[in-house]
Design an enzyme around this catalytic site. Sequence first.
Site, PDB file in Angstrom:
ATOM      1  N   SER A   8     -19.071  24.324 -19.708  1.00  0.00           N
ATOM      2  CA  SER A   8     -18.047  24.012 -20.710  1.00  0.00           C
ATOM      3  C   SER A   8     -17.072  22.984 -20.147  1.00  0.00           C
ATOM      4  CB  SER A   8     -17.311  25.283 -21.114  1.00  0.00           C
ATOM      5  OG  SER A   8     -16.615  25.813 -19.999  1.00  0.00           O
ATOM      6  N   TYR A   9     -16.173  22.551 -21.009  1.00  0.00           N
ATOM      7  CA  TYR A   9     -15.175  21.568 -20.595  1.00  0.00           C
ATOM      8  C   TYR A   9     -14.436  22.092 -19.370  1.00  0.00           C
ATOM      9  CZ  TYR A   9     -11.624  17.982 -21.086  1.00  0.00           C
ATOM     10  OH  TYR A   9     -10.798  16.912 -20.865  1.00  0.00           O
TER      11      TYR A   9
END
Length: 92
Positions: A8-9
Amino acid sequence: LYNEGYISYPRTETERFRDEFQHQPLLRDFAQGGGEFGAYAQRLLDREFQKPRLGRNDDQAHPPITPCKVVDPNSIGDPAQRGVYRLVVKHY
């Protein structure tokens, strides 16, 4: 790793998952993927899963850094990125 869709980010301001975050589908993916994380993911699905503890910080924008795709770490060419991916999966 983020650009490849593996994690994920990568923001570190958030230390808690929202209640609606779906952990089971991700664990199923890892269990079905086998490899070095498969057996552990299956144990979590079978009996050992506990919701992650809540950290103190939540920026309300992103979940904690989380694996997003099951990948054989050995297929990641860069050794540093391979190590980071393993760390993210194991910490998750």
